[in-house]
Design an enzyme around this catalytic site. Structure first.
Site, mmCIF file in Angstrom:
data_model
loop_
_atom_site.group_PDB
_atom_site.id
_atom_site.type_symbol
_atom_site.label_atom_id
_atom_site.label_comp_id
_atom_site.label_asym_id
_atom_site.label_seq_id
_atom_site.Cartn_x
_atom_site.Cartn_y
_atom_site.Cartn_z
ATOM 1 N N LYS A 13 7.297 15.516 3.670
ATOM 2 C CA LYS A 13 7.037 13.689 4.243
ATOM 3 C C LYS A 13 7.707 12.709 2.794
ATOM 4 O O LYS A 13 7.647 12.523 1.472
ATOM 5 C CB LYS A 13 5.513 13.311 3.778
ATOM 6 C CG LYS A 13 4.856 12.235 3.228
ATOM 7 C CD LYS A 13 3.524 11.540 3.533
ATOM 8 C CE LYS A 13 2.723 10.021 3.523
ATOM 9 N NZ LYS A 13 1.998 9.532 3.641
ATOM 10 N N LYS A 58 8.097 14.202 8.391
ATOM 11 C CA LYS A 58 7.715 12.964 8.754
ATOM 12 C C LYS A 58 8.469 11.456 7.574
ATOM 13 O O LYS A 58 8.576 12.249 6.803
ATOM 14 C CB LYS A 58 5.790 12.632 7.823
ATOM 15 C CG LYS A 58 5.763 11.019 7.974
ATOM 16 C CD LYS A 58 4.062 10.800 7.667
ATOM 17 C CE LYS A 58 3.584 9.838 7.379
ATOM 18 N NZ LYS A 58 2.622 9.166 6.833
#
Ligand code: PBG
Length: 334
Positions: free
Chosen positions: A203, A258
């Site tokens: 992330k 992400k």
């Protein structure tokens, strides 16, 4: 691939395989399918749903509207919903204790969804940012540093409370070190042997989460703060391999990359290296960007959304979080 085996023009004409729709469809390498879609939703304890300024056409859903949305997902054949709570200021605290209350907004919502739509997979976010007065994903010390090991103790409780409420998949998005192992051990200890962990393994500290922070009202809390000392540096790629390797070894079932669109090199790399289930999150800023371009008349909404999500799939993601999931499911039927 051995390029030297390729016969030359005119023996090879690449355009032969593109001549008609029928042949194009027969040689397609990727196809987007309703099975690939996961719908992220914002939920509120208010009596009515609310618009989100930075995410046109997306709402913070009240319980009734959420149930209608869940029904729509099921009728379209979408298998999973991901819940993101909007927490009233009065329940926020510096240590985010509200996060693991058995009768909290998210816990009540999970239970209601599972009782009304048992087949719909419920994915929950494990992180403290909606619950903390400072908007960080964890517990801060006197220097505003997000402490790792203390935070994990809370995340364990949060994940367990989600499993107890009936969550199928808990998804830690906080980026603390060692949290997957700690959560896995907590779930095993409490006999949740089959609760899946979807780890937000890679992330990145991205500006594309901006509209999400507006949606969950955490941008005010975060103010001038940032998440650079726990989320990944967008300049790094190899580091994602180490993050994913650790999370898999600690007990993650699925790993998430992400954001999605600007990080497709990472999706491809992780999928090739680990051959494990890889999901990707087309985040709020990606949604807002495509929406704004469509609203301005710069891009065709349907074509741009479909191409973006198909490309994420082609990179190697088998599950894609997208705020356009319902529209995509409709378009796929046309
Ligand atoms: C919170 C969380 C964020 C997103 C998902 N979970 C925001 C953040 O890390 O600041 C972003 C999702 C989106 O932008 O759509 N841990």
């Amino acid at each position: 691939m051995k390029n030297n085996n390729l016969s030359q023009y005119p023996n090879t004409r690449m355009r032969r395989l593109r001549k008609t729709r029928a042949i194009r469809e027969l040689v397609e390498e990727t196809s987007l399918n309703v099975n690939d879609l996961i719908y992220p939703v914002f939920i509120t304890d208010k009596n009515n749903s609310e618009n989100i300024e930075l995410m046109p056409d997306i709402k913070r859903l009240c319980m009734n509207d959420l149930m209608q949305t869940a029904e729509k997902l099921v009728s379209h054949g979408i298998h999973a919903i991901a819940l993101f709570p909007v927490i009233d200021k009065k329940y926020k605290s510096s240590n985010g204790e509200e996060a693991y209350k058995s009768d909290g907004l998210i816990q009540k919502t999970i239970a209601k969804l599972k009782s009304e739509f048992p087949e719909l997979l419920v994915i929950t976010d494990v992180a403290l940012d909606p619950y903390t007065t400072h908007g960080q994903d964890g517990i801060i010390d006197d220097n505003n540093y997000v402490t790792n090991d203390k935070t994990i103790q809370i995340l364990k409780k949060q994940a367990l409370s989600h499993a107890e409420a009936g969550a199928d998949i808990v998804a830690p998005s906080d980026m603390m070190d060692g949290r997957i192992g700690a959560i896995r051990a907590e779930l095993e200890k409490n006999n949740f042997h089959n609760t899946l962990i979807l780890s937000y393994a890679a992330k990145y500290a991205s500006c594309f989460y901006g509209p999400f922070r507006d949606a969950v009202n955490s941008s005010d809390s975060l103010a001038t703060g940032n998440k650079y000392n726990y989320q990944m540096d967008p300049r790094n790629s190899d580091e994602s391999l180490r993050e994913v390797a650790l999370d898999i070894s600690e007990g993650a079932d699925i790993v998430m990359i992400k954001p999605a669109m600007m990080y497709q090199d990472i999706i491809l790399k992780i999928k090739s290296e680990f051959a494990c289930p890889v999901f990707a999150f087309q985040v709020s800023g990606e949604y807002a960007m495509l929406k704004a371009a469509a609203n301005a008349g710069y891009l065709c909404h349907k074509e741009s959304v479909m191409e973006s999500v198909l490309s994420i799939k082609r990179s190697g993601a088998s599950g894609i979080f997208t705020y356009n999931a319902i529209e995509i499911a409709q378009w796929l039927k046309e």
